[in-house]
Design a protein around this motif. Structure first.
Motif, mmCIF file in Angstrom:
data_model
loop_
_atom_site.group_PDB
_atom_site.id
_atom_site.type_symbol
_atom_site.label_atom_id
_atom_site.label_comp_id
_atom_site.label_asym_id
_atom_site.label_seq_id
_atom_site.Cartn_x
_atom_site.Cartn_y
_atom_site.Cartn_z
ATOM 1 N N PHE A 216 12.631 4.291 4.598
ATOM 2 C CA PHE A 216 11.629 3.414 5.190
ATOM 3 C C PHE A 216 11.468 3.770 6.662
ATOM 4 O O PHE A 216 12.458 3.902 7.383
ATOM 5 N N ILE A 217 10.222 3.940 7.109
ATOM 6 C CA ILE A 217 9.956 4.320 8.498
ATOM 7 C C ILE A 217 9.094 3.244 9.147
ATOM 8 O O ILE A 217 7.967 3.002 8.720
ATOM 9 N N GLU A 218 9.635 2.597 10.154
ATOM 10 C CA GLU A 218 8.883 1.597 10.913
ATOM 11 C C GLU A 218 8.065 2.322 11.973
ATOM 12 O O GLU A 218 8.612 3.002 12.834
ATOM 13 N N CYS A 219 6.748 2.170 11.883
ATOM 14 C CA CYS A 219 5.841 2.875 12.804
ATOM 15 C C CYS A 219 5.294 1.963 13.892
ATOM 16 O O CYS A 219 4.529 2.434 14.755
ATOM 17 N N PHE A 220 5.629 0.679 13.817
ATOM 18 C CA PHE A 220 5.151 -0.300 14.792
ATOM 19 C C PHE A 220 3.623 -0.372 14.761
ATOM 20 O O PHE A 220 2.985 0.212 13.895
ATOM 21 N N MET A 221 3.028 -1.077 15.700
ATOM 22 C CA MET A 221 1.590 -1.325 15.631
ATOM 23 C C MET A 221 0.827 -0.150 16.263
ATOM 24 O O MET A 221 0.167 -0.278 17.301
ATOM 25 N N ALA A 222 0.941 0.996 15.614
ATOM 26 C CA ALA A 222 0.287 2.234 16.063
ATOM 27 C C ALA A 222 -0.246 2.926 14.818
ATOM 28 O O ALA A 222 0.323 3.906 14.334
ATOM 29 N N GLU A 223 -1.344 2.396 14.303
ATOM 30 C CA GLU A 223 -1.835 2.823 12.985
ATOM 31 C C GLU A 223 -2.323 4.263 12.963
ATOM 32 O O GLU A 223 -2.177 4.959 11.947
ATOM 33 N N GLN A 224 -2.916 4.740 14.062
ATOM 34 C CA GLN A 224 -3.371 6.135 14.071
ATOM 35 C C GLN A 224 -2.182 7.076 13.915
ATOM 36 O O GLN A 224 -2.235 8.045 13.155
ATOM 37 N N ASN A 225 -1.113 6.786 14.605
ATOM 38 C CA ASN A 225 0.079 7.615 14.492
ATOM 39 C C ASN A 225 0.703 7.482 13.103
ATOM 40 O O ASN A 225 1.155 8.474 12.520
#
Length: 446
Positions: A216-225
């Motif tokens: 599981f990878i948490e990408c935080f609130m950076a949807e483009q990334n």
């Protein structure tokens, strides 16, 4: 292996670049090297930072990157910093390279208005001879391709070990059913990974996280990334089955990345939750945009039925939920509007309708739509919990456009929806069972 990414100074005006910089620093990706080509000029003219190398250097350092500054035309200096970067631990490396567009070319070097323009033929020959005269070796370089020593992996035949365990009459949020389905897939195949944009407790991807935290990878609130660097990157070598999950409304920030992924035929799965007005008890978090933005080389699923959520990660599917010989109108919907259409057919008001669940919006099952339309004397109504532009109505209308005997009437959201209870909002927006009954009666009268 090590990853080298070439970034132009013009491109670094994009916010997605700095989303990626923050992500790489947070996860200590020390195998990553980004080379910033600082040449001062963009497509239309000079860039804001121009040739201020220290500006780019300070930005990279502020994002937690190990940073070197070099002359971008000095090959030995570049090789030296690449070697130094290979010894750095727990930090990605940025190489800020100062360059000049058209270096060594008279009247072109560091000049504006040459970006993307062909050189006049009368000047091109002289410039080619000038460049050839500066070559200091006649040695032919023959770089060898990297050795692929990773074991072969197949991700094509993925099967669940058991079907969903739901009882008739159970009520469960669609997003929770999705989270449970992802966890089942994770149990069935260890190549499944899930990414989320700081919404795991709302999308229920936290169920997968609890069972398989290492995948599981948490990408935080950076949807483009999340979509470009992580999801598309993870899927690029065909060694993982990647799912990226967040609110559908937040995915609108990543349409550029979604389009590039589609054009590249990347095998990535994007999950957008909280679609439509029926979820606006959340406070205007619903996504009302439709599938036109995903029209290129994508498969698009839209389900609210729990079994459909599971199938959505495995195959395309449609379903004729209600049909009789006496049906007079075909009603097509997806998601919650399927329930509204079914409810309209059960009102006891002699509304004889055929209900189709357009679970697979793309590719659309044109054959079933046309055959059902002809069975109901060419009458079709589409109902969708979204804006009409680029939606189900337009897709169905295009599918039957060659048959002049088929007429399509669309019910969709108009205006700006407000917060409220699902049933109230469906009715206010004109897509509830009551409005479907009215539309059917009007179509029969006409």
């Amino acid at each position: 292996y090590r990853v080298f990414c070439l970034v132009s100074d013009g491109e670094s005006s994009e916010g997605s670049v700095w989303e990626a910089m923050a992500f790489a620093s947070y996860y200590s990706l020390d195998s990553l090297v980004a080379i910033f080509d600082v040449n001062r000029l963009g497509h239309s003219g000079a860039l804001p930072s121009k040739h201020c190398i220290d500006v780019c250097q300070r930005r990279c350092q502020a994002f937690g990157w190990n940073t070197y500054v070099v002359d971008g035309r000095d090959v030995e200096a570049l090789c030296q910093v690449f070697w130094q970067a290979s010894w750095v631990r727990h930090k990605p490396t940025a190489v800020v390279a100062k360059t000049f567009k058209g270096r060594g070319t008279p009247l072109v070097e560091d000049a504006e208005s040459w970006h993307g323009k062909p050189m006049p033929r009368e000047r091109a020959d002289a410039i080619m001879k000038l460049i050839e005269s500066q070559i200091e070796t006649k040695r032919n370089f023959d770089p060898q391709p990297p050795i692929k020593d990773s074991p072969e992996i197949s991700i094509m035949d993925v099967r669940m070990t058991s079907p969903p365990d739901y009882r008739v009459g159970d009520k469960i949020a669609t997003r929770k059913a999705c989270g449970l389905a992802l966890a089942k897939l994770g149990n069935a195949n260890d190549r499944v990974i899930v990414l989320d944009g700081d919404t795991k407790y709302s999308t229920f991807s936290e169920i997968f996280n609890r069972g398989y935290p290492e995948r599981f990878i948490e990408c935080f609130m950076a949807e483009q990334n999340m979509v470009s660097v992580v999801a598309l990157g993870c899927a690029s070598h065909g060694r993982t089955i990647a799912f990226a999950s967040t609110f559908a409304a937040f995915l609108t920030r990543a349409f550029d990345q979604l389009q590039m992924g589609a054009l590249s035929e990347s095998n990535v799965n994007i999950i957008g939750s909280h679609c439509g007005v029926s979820v606006d008890s959340w406070g205007s978090m619903g996504a009302y945009q439709k599938v036109c933005v995903l029209a290129c080389k994508c498969m698009v699923f839209f389900s609210i039925v729990r079994i459909g959520i599971v199938h959505s990660v495995l195959l395309a599917l449609y379903q004729v939920l209600r049909h009789r010989v006496s049906d007079k109108v075909t009603v097509s919907g997806a998601g919650i509007t399927v329930y509204e259409a079914s409810a309209a057919g059960k009102t006891g008001l002699h509304i004889f309708i055929r209900v189709i669940d357009l679970f697979t919006i793309k590719p659309l099952d044109v054959t079933t739509i046309i055959s059902s339309a002809k069975a109901t004397e060419g009458r079709v109504i589409t109902v969708e919990d979204h804006y009409p532009q680029g939606g189900i109505g337009e897709a169905v209308d295009a599918a039957v456009s060659t048959d002049p005997d088929i007429k399509v009437h669309s019910l969709a959201v108009s205006g700006v929806p407000q917060s409220g209870k699902p049933k109230e909002l469906l009715d206010t927006c004109g897509i509830s069972a009551r409005h479907i009954v009215v539309a059917v009666k009007r179509m029969l009268l006409n």
